[in-house]
Design an enzyme around this catalytic site. Structure first.
Site, short mmCIF file in Angstrom:
data_model
loop_
_atom_site.label_atom_id
_atom_site.label_comp_id
_atom_site.label_asym_id
_atom_site.label_seq_id
_atom_site.Cartn_x
_atom_site.Cartn_y
_atom_site.Cartn_z
N CYS A 1 0.96 -0.91 0.25
CA CYS A 1 0.21 0.24 0.00
C CYS A 1 1.71 1.37 -0.28
CB CYS A 1 -0.74 0.08 0.98
SG CYS A 1 -1.98 1.31 1.46
N ASP B 1 0.01 -5.51 0.53
CA ASP B 1 -1.49 -6.19 -0.44
C ASP B 1 -1.76 -7.32 -1.38
OD1 ASP B 1 -3.30 -3.90 0.39
OD2 ASP B 1 -2.10 -2.21 -1.35
#
Length: 158
Positions: free
Chosen positions: A56, A63
């Site tokens: 992120c 992620d």
């Protein structure tokens, strides 16, 4: 075919069959290709990466996504080891889901200029909401067998 010098596709590949260092970023990754063994034939190549990771850009937290990349080759095909290294180079790359998914598609397009490409980025929930990102270059060829991507929509618990 007398006097025709044939070059092995592996002669131009720098990563396949050799130790390769994991690139530090997508920009440093080298995406390689080989000649299409069946030019003029409409067929689909599918790469599935169920454990794609990036960071992120706001929090630095990981992620995770399940990627499905489908393409119809033109003159060249993507060399899979270089694709794996390219995809793994996102592991320390901070970008939003949309940016990662489209960066991958555009890099493949720039490298091999396929007849058609689509990518599905099925991102796992972060902050309680999954974000799926889909892109394709246009309508698929009319004579293409295009199987379902095979990834279920996020259903959560319950």
């Amino acid at each position: 075919m007398k006097n025709v010098k044939k070059t092995s596709p592996s002669a131009t590949l720098t990563q396949l069959g050799r130790p390769a260092v994991q690139p530090a970023s997508p920009e440093e990754a080298v995406l390689e290709f080989a000649p299409n063994p069946h030019p003029g034939t409409t067929y689909l190549i599918r790469f599935t990466q169920p454990e794609f990771t990036s960071l992120c850009p706001m929090t630095g937290q990981p992620d995770f996504a399940h990627l499905v990349i489908d393409y119809v080759p033109n003159r060249s095909i993507v060399e899979s080891k270089s694709l794996k290294l390219f995809l793994n180079s996102f592991r320390n790359h901070g970008a939003f889901h949309e940016d990662c998914t489209l960066m991958i598609a555009k890099r493949i397009i720039a490298t091999i200029k396929p007849r058609w490409l689509r990518i599905g980025g099925y991102w796992y929930p972060r902050g309680g909401m999954p974000i799926d990102v889909f892109y394709q270059t246009g309508k698929p060829p009319a004579d293409l067998w295009l199987p379902d991507p095979g990834v279920a929509s996020y259903r959560g618990r319950g």
